[in-house]
Structures are given as C-alpha cells and as structure tokens.
Scaffold this motif. Structure first.
Motif, PDB file in Angstrom:
ATOM      1  N   GLY A 106      67.205 -60.970 -38.556  1.00  6.67           N
ATOM      2  CA  GLY A 106      66.433 -61.776 -39.485  1.00  6.67           C
ATOM      3  C   GLY A 106      67.185 -62.913 -40.148  1.00  6.67           C
ATOM      4  N   ARG A 107      68.512 -62.975 -40.006  1.00  8.66           N
ATOM      5  CA  ARG A 107      69.257 -64.091 -40.586  1.00  8.66           C
ATOM      6  C   ARG A 107      68.889 -65.386 -39.872  1.00  8.66           C
ATOM      7  NH1 ARG A 107      74.429 -63.894 -39.365  1.00  8.66           N
ATOM      8  NH2 ARG A 107      74.308 -62.082 -38.009  1.00  8.66           N
ATOM      9  N   GLU A 108      68.842 -66.486 -40.628  1.00  5.81           N
ATOM     10  CA  GLU A 108      68.512 -67.772 -40.021  1.00  5.81           C
ATOM     11  C   GLU A 108      69.704 -68.300 -39.242  1.00  5.81           C
ATOM     12  OE1 GLU A 108      66.874 -70.764 -42.488  1.00  5.81           O
ATOM     13  OE2 GLU A 108      65.350 -69.464 -43.379  1.00  5.81           O
ATOM     14  N   THR A 109      69.473 -68.675 -38.000  1.00  8.74           N
ATOM     15  CA  THR A 109      70.491 -69.298 -37.160  1.00  8.74           C
ATOM     16  C   THR A 109      69.815 -70.396 -36.352  1.00  8.74           C
ATOM     17  OG1 THR A 109      70.208 -68.002 -35.131  1.00  8.74           O
ATOM     18  CG2 THR A 109      71.531 -67.002 -36.883  1.00  8.74           C
ATOM     19  N   ASP A 110      70.620 -71.238 -35.699  1.00  2.00           N
ATOM     20  CA  ASP A 110      70.052 -72.229 -34.790  1.00  2.00           C
ATOM     21  C   ASP A 110      70.214 -71.798 -33.336  1.00  2.00           C
ATOM     22  OD1 ASP A 110      72.766 -72.530 -34.574  1.00  2.00           O
ATOM     23  OD2 ASP A 110      72.781 -74.708 -34.854  1.00  2.00           O
ATOM     24  N   LEU A 111      70.478 -70.490 -33.128  1.00  2.00           N
ATOM     25  CA  LEU A 111      70.536 -69.966 -31.769  1.00  2.00           C
ATOM     26  C   LEU A 111      69.186 -70.162 -31.078  1.00  2.00           C
ATOM     27  CD1 LEU A 111      72.414 -66.635 -32.543  1.00  2.00           C
ATOM     28  CD2 LEU A 111      73.307 -68.480 -31.091  1.00  2.00           C
ATOM     29  N   GLN A 112      69.237 -70.432 -29.790  1.00  5.98           N
ATOM     30  CA  GLN A 112      68.016 -70.637 -29.018  1.00  5.98           C
ATOM     31  C   GLN A 112      67.490 -69.300 -28.497  1.00  5.98           C
ATOM     32  OE1 GLN A 112      68.256 -73.800 -26.110  1.00  5.98           O
ATOM     33  NE2 GLN A 112      69.636 -75.005 -27.407  1.00  5.98           N
ATOM     34  N   ILE A 113      66.209 -69.261 -28.214  1.00  4.60           N
ATOM     35  CA  ILE A 113      65.570 -68.030 -27.739  1.00  4.60           C
ATOM     36  C   ILE A 113      65.617 -67.985 -26.211  1.00  4.60           C
ATOM     37  CG2 ILE A 113      63.406 -66.734 -27.645  1.00  4.60           C
ATOM     38  CD1 ILE A 113      62.687 -67.977 -30.352  1.00  4.60           C
ATOM     39  N   PHE A 114      66.286 -66.971 -25.673  1.00  2.00           N
ATOM     40  CA  PHE A 114      66.317 -66.758 -24.229  1.00  2.00           C
ATOM     41  C   PHE A 114      65.094 -65.969 -23.790  1.00  2.00           C
ATOM     42  CE2 PHE A 114      67.421 -64.407 -20.430  1.00  2.00           C
ATOM     43  CZ  PHE A 114      68.084 -65.339 -19.649  1.00  2.00           C
ATOM     44  N   ASP A 115      64.821 -64.896 -24.513  1.00  2.00           N
ATOM     45  CA  ASP A 115      63.608 -64.107 -24.348  1.00  2.00           C
ATOM     46  C   ASP A 115      63.342 -63.434 -25.691  1.00  2.00           C
ATOM     47  OD1 ASP A 115      65.137 -61.760 -24.582  1.00  2.00           O
ATOM     48  OD2 ASP A 115      65.080 -61.292 -22.457  1.00  2.00           O
ATOM     49  N   PRO A 116      62.291 -62.658 -25.844  1.00  2.24           N
ATOM     50  CA  PRO A 116      61.981 -62.098 -27.166  1.00  2.24           C
ATOM     51  C   PRO A 116      63.098 -61.264 -27.789  1.00  2.24           C
ATOM     52  CG  PRO A 116      60.088 -61.886 -25.717  1.00  2.24           C
ATOM     53  CD  PRO A 116      61.222 -62.374 -24.866  1.00  2.24           C
ATOM     54  N   HIS A 117      64.046 -60.805 -26.983  1.00  2.00           N
ATOM     55  CA  HIS A 117      65.085 -59.924 -27.507  1.00  2.00           C
ATOM     56  C   HIS A 117      66.497 -60.510 -27.400  1.00  2.00           C
ATOM     57  CE1 HIS A 117      61.937 -56.919 -27.642  1.00  2.00           C
ATOM     58  NE2 HIS A 117      61.712 -57.105 -26.358  1.00  2.00           N
ATOM     59  N   THR A 118      66.626 -61.752 -26.960  1.00  2.00           N
ATOM     60  CA  THR A 118      67.936 -62.352 -26.697  1.00  2.00           C
ATOM     61  C   THR A 118      68.025 -63.750 -27.288  1.00  2.00           C
ATOM     62  OG1 THR A 118      68.092 -61.149 -24.603  1.00  2.00           O
ATOM     63  CG2 THR A 118      69.593 -62.996 -24.905  1.00  2.00           C
ATOM     64  N   LEU A 119      69.141 -64.031 -27.957  1.00  2.00           N
ATOM     65  CA  LEU A 119      69.442 -65.354 -28.491  1.00  2.00           C
ATOM     66  C   LEU A 119      70.720 -65.870 -27.842  1.00  2.00           C
ATOM     67  CD1 LEU A 119      68.797 -64.578 -32.275  1.00  2.00           C
ATOM     68  CD2 LEU A 119      67.209 -65.645 -30.664  1.00  2.00           C
ATOM     69  N   TYR A 120      70.838 -67.199 -27.745  1.00  2.00           N
ATOM     70  CA  TYR A 120      72.014 -67.753 -27.066  1.00  2.00           C
ATOM     71  C   TYR A 120      72.187 -69.231 -27.404  1.00  2.00           C
ATOM     72  CZ  TYR A 120      69.324 -70.476 -23.632  1.00  2.00           C
ATOM     73  OH  TYR A 120      68.514 -71.398 -23.018  1.00  2.00           O
ATOM     74  N   TYR A 121      73.350 -69.783 -27.041  1.00  2.00           N
ATOM     75  CA  TYR A 121      73.555 -71.223 -26.967  1.00  2.00           C
ATOM     76  C   TYR A 121      73.769 -71.566 -25.493  1.00  2.00           C
ATOM     77  CZ  TYR A 121      74.468 -71.596 -32.037  1.00  2.00           C
ATOM     78  OH  TYR A 121      74.364 -71.576 -33.407  1.00  2.00           O
ATOM     79  N   PRO A 122      73.146 -72.601 -24.983  1.00  2.00           N
ATOM     80  CA  PRO A 122      73.225 -72.874 -23.547  1.00  2.00           C
ATOM     81  C   PRO A 122      74.628 -73.184 -23.044  1.00  2.00           C
ATOM     82  CG  PRO A 122      72.092 -74.657 -24.717  1.00  2.00           C
ATOM     83  CD  PRO A 122      72.221 -73.513 -25.671  1.00  2.00           C
TER      84      PRO A 122
END
Length: 546
Positions: free
Chosen positions: A217-233
């Motif tokens: 729930g913390r705010e980040t600028d990570l991108q959404i890969f899928d509903p359960h995964t965040l990433y930077y390209p």
C-alpha cells in the motif's frame, strides 16, 4: 591516458615484477548468503528455526538474520573458489535435509508477506546475549519497518594474504607499523569500492521486480507488471535502490560514516551510537517490561549502519565491532551489494566470485583520495540510478561533476580490471581474465544481465515475479536434494549442530546479572580509553554529516 590510469598501470607492473601472483593465491574469500524460509505455498514460514540445524546463536555456519525465517549460511574463509562455493552448496543441501516441505526462497526480494507485524523476529534463547540480539531486531523493525529487514543479500568477505600486503607495503615504500598500513590501504580500497560499486548491481543485480505484497500500500512509482507484480523496466537491483533498507538520512534520522581513515570511521560510528535521536526517543527504549530497542540513538549498534561495503575485524565474544577495529585494525572487507543470483542454486557462481576478487584488487591499487561531500552525493546518486535505471539506453552517471555514460565508464573499469586479473592469474588467459572478459557482453548488450533475463523470462512465460521465483526455488530444492553430501562434511555439520546447542546452554547458565546491567556493560566497553569521542570539535564535525 589520465594520471590515475598511469599510476594504476605502474603499480600493477611493479607488483608483477615483484612476483605478486604467488602471494595473491593466498587471498581468502568467505560468503554469507541469506535466504528466507518459505512454506510450500511460497508464503513466509512461521515455523521456528529447525532445532536439527543447531543453535542460531552459536553455530558458526548456520544462523538467522533479522527474522526467525531468514536463514544465513556462512562459509569459512578459503583461498579456493571451488572450496568456498562447494561449502556453500553443502550447507544448502544439509539444511534442506531438515526443512521438510519448506523452501529456501531463491531471490533477494521476499516472498508473499501479509503485513510487517506478522514477520517473526529471530530468537536465540534466554541468555542476555540472545535477548540483546532480539531486542536489536525489534528496534530495527520499529525504526524502519519489518518488511525491509527480510530482503536477502549475499555478502562477499575478502582478505588479502598477509605476505601479499607485506610485499605491497615494501613496493609502496612505506615503513613502520604493519597493522596501520594494512588498515590505511584497505580503507582506500573501501572508498574506491564505493566510487565504482555501482558496477556490481549493474553486472549482477537480480531484483528488477517485487511482489506487490512487499510494498503493502505504500506509494511508489513502480510500474505494474501484473496485478501481483511491480517493477521498473530498466531496473537492475531494487534491493539496492530507494525501496530497499537504508538509514533514513533524508528524514533526519540517518548518518553517513566517514571513510577518510579507520580512526574517522570508528569515530563517526561511535558518535552515532552515542548520540540521541529525537524521532527514536518517541519509540521509547524500555516500555513497561519490554525493550523496544537497545537505545534511542542514531544507531543502536554498528551493524545498523547501512553501507554497500564495510571494513571489518574478527570480534571476540560480545566485543563491539568498532572496538575490535580500533584494537586490531582492518582484517577483511565485506562487500554487501550482490543480489542473490536466482539462476544459480547456491545464489552465486564461480565467475562472479572471480570478478569480485578482481574488483577488490583493482580498488586496492587504484588511487583513492578522500571522499568529499559532493562526491558522497554522486556515489549515492549513482547507486540509485543504476539500481532503478541501470539498463536504460544512454543512462549517464556522475563522475567528478561530469556526466559519463554508464556503458563508457563500465568499459573503462573492465579494461583496467583485465590487467589486474592477469596479475591474479599469472597469465593472460586464466580464469579471472576470462571471468572479467565475459562481463563485457553485459555492457555491450544489457539484455545479457541477470536483471534483464529475469524480466524477459517473466514476459515470455507470462508469469509474475512470485510464480517465476517460486518455480526456480522449487527447481533449486530438487538440485540440492539430489546433491551428494560428503560424509565427512555431513558429520562435521551434525557435530557442530550438537555442540552449538551445548554452547548456548552454557552461555545461558553463565549469566550472572540482569539484562539492564549486561547492556550497560556492553556499551561501556573501552569507553574510558579508546572509544569516546574526545572533543566538541570532533562532535561538531561528525554532527555535520547527519
């Protein structure tokens, strides 16, 4: 060719002419590899540290870090790459024999988490020493949050052979105290490891994505890969970036140690351990009958200070690390930036080890002026840029106030490291040279880096980070279960497990004071002689770094 490179080549040539290759074969390497125990479903394990593995307090090779679920496997120092890697492999295989259906998670970033409050602190028994270790971890959780503390890493411990350092002192034309010389040149090596240390996450970073449960729930600028995964390209190592564990200098509660000399390093850490922090005072120290942290100072103890690299000395039982450094100087250097290599069961390869050893020698012989405030900011910015955007086309880092393309700078470093690798091998085509040469491909083609391979595999298989990590984790478990453990090694580990439990019981029986007194005695070590910061001038200079 600039003067620094000329000086580097001249030093390497003097070492070669003096026959340094043979003494360098006595260099010692040790590994500390963390790994979360996870349930068969891939969730954080809630079970206690397996008793069959011995006491986490006293076992020399199998222990825990922040959490009861965060295993730490430690190899003894060895001169052979094959020996140290073999020992680490045997430790994994032995541990798996006692885990039932649990897994050792194969990535630096943790598996599914269900809130920081549910992460169990490591427990070490009922002795004062055990209580101190658990209270320290409770303090870390209170200060930074527990989720940050279950990120796993691989620490590369390195010491030069004594006869090589003797030779190096002779070549440098420095007379006098051997311990002082060794500490001075290794502090210089530490400064250079910080300057060029960004190359480690670029070459070996393996955490470009995280489970969404880690962010919670913390705010980040990570991108959404899928509903359960965040990433930077273009990320290489989120573990080494802003979302990983860091002392919170930007919030006014952190500090930067001074690496100008061993004395200044010890003094800066000592100041932080002795100086109250208003934000941590709000937490309280002893609240009711329970300690929430060891103290309310900028640092509880030395280990709390986050750094990519640390000068170290072997400590005696319950000896303060800064006191050990001041008494006996720098014995080895701990590089803390490597991620767990998810593509390898043991988390690291022989090639990586050889590259890191070459990097150590390169940073020793390279000129190493002191780090000023502006360069300190450059070092920090370069680390975060590489961690978050290291594979981005055209990315530039800052070197001496000048923008330099990462690929250009990395190529220069690897070019220089080839000559150092030849010195280690005593030949132009030895294993260190070949290992360094193979890193060129990652600079020419960022798709060859582990971080790119992870994201590409996730895309190709259409699997999120959790599914990808769990699949490889299960593959590694099968590899270790098939591994033939040498009977003598297995007998050694079984004996150490039994002995460690007896040692823990002895420590508990020997306690002769309450925890309050024990803690006061611990922090009073050496205070009357060589630990206290001496003058107001010293304190003012150090405080400026906070």
């Amino acid at each position: 060719m600039n003067q620094s490179r000329k000086d580097l080549e001249a030093r390497i040539e003097r070492l070669r002419s003096a026959g340094a290759t043979e003494p360098l074969r006595g260099n010692r390497i040790g590994l500390e590899k963390e790994g979360l125990r996870a349930s068969a479903a891939g969730h954080l394990a809630m079970s206690p540290h397996p008793q069959a593995l011995g006491s986490a307090l006293t076992h020399p090779y199998i222990t825990t870090d922040f959490s009861e679920a965060l295993l730490e496997l430690i190899t003894p120092p060895a001169s052979s790459v094959a020996e140290v890697l073999g020992f680490l492999t045997d430790l994994h295989a032995y541990v798996y024999r006692h885990l039932g259906d649990e897994l050792i998670w194969a990535t630096s970033m943790p598996c599914v988490l269900e809130g920081g409050a549910g992460i169990p602190l490591a427990r070490y028994g009922i002795s004062n020493a055990a209580t101190m270790k658990t209270v320290y971890r409770r303090g870390l959780g209170n200060r930074y949050g527990r989720t940050m503390q279950v990120i796993a890493g691989l620490h590369f411990n390195f010491s030069f052979a004594d006869n090589f350092l003797d030779l190096y002192q002779e070549i440098q034309g420095v007379e006098g105290d051997v311990v002082a010389f060794r500490s001075e040149v290794q502090m210089g090596m530490v400064r250079n490891l910080q300057r060029v240390g960004w190359i480690v996450p670029y070459l070996f970073g393996a955490s470009p994505a995280v489970c969404a449960s880690f962010v919670q729930g913390r705010e980040t600028d990570l991108q959404i890969f899928d509903p359960h995964t965040l990433y930077y390209p273009y990320a290489t190592s989120l573990r080494m970036g802003d979302i990983g564990y860091q002392n919170q200098q930007e919030q006014g509660t952190g500090m930067k140690a001074s690496y100008d000399s061993l004395d200044s390093y010890v003094r800066s850490l000592t100041w932080a351990i002795e100086t109250p922090c208003p934000q941590y005072e709000k937490i309280g120290v002893k609240v009711g009958d329970r300690y929430e942290q060891l103290n309310a100072n900028v640092l509880q103890i030395e280990n709390e200070y986050y750094s990519t690299v640390r000068p170290k000395q072997i400590t005696e039982w319950m000896e303060r690390p800064t006191l050990a450094l001041r008494r006996r100087g720098v014995r080895y250097v701990e590089l803390r930036s490597p991620d767990i290599n998810i593509f390898e069961p043991a988390g690291i390869t022989a090639e990586q080890i050889r590259v890191l050893e070459t990097l150590m020698l390169y940073c020793l012989v390279l000129d190493s002026p002191r780090i000023g405030a502006r360069e300190r900011r450059e070092i920090d910015e370069n680390q975060v840029l590489t961690a978050h955007r290291g594979r981005e086309p055209g990315l530039a880092l800052s070197r001496q106030r000048t923008a330099v393309p990462l690929r250009v700078w990395a190529t220069e470093i690897l070019d220089d490291m080839i000559a150092v690798a030849e010195l280690l091998d005593g030949a132009s085509d030895g294993p260190h040279v070949q290992s360094v040469e193979r890193q060129r491909e990652k600079v020419k083609d960022p798709h060859a880096t582990p971080s790119a391979r992870i994201l590409e595999t996730m895309h190709e298989r259409r699997e999120g980070f959790f599914a990808f990590a769990r699949r490889l984790t299960e593959d590694h478990r099968e590899t270790f279960k098939r591994h033939r453990l040498d009977p003598e090694r297995e007998a050694l580990l079984e004996r150490l497990a039994r002995e460690s439990i007896v040692q823990q019981q002895g420590i508990e029986a020997a306690d002769d004071c309450g925890f309050d007194e024990f803690l006061a005695d611990y922090f009073n070590q050496g205070r009357a002689t060589d630990i206290a910061v001496d003058t107001a001038v010293d304190r003012g200079a150090l405080q400026a770094r906070v």
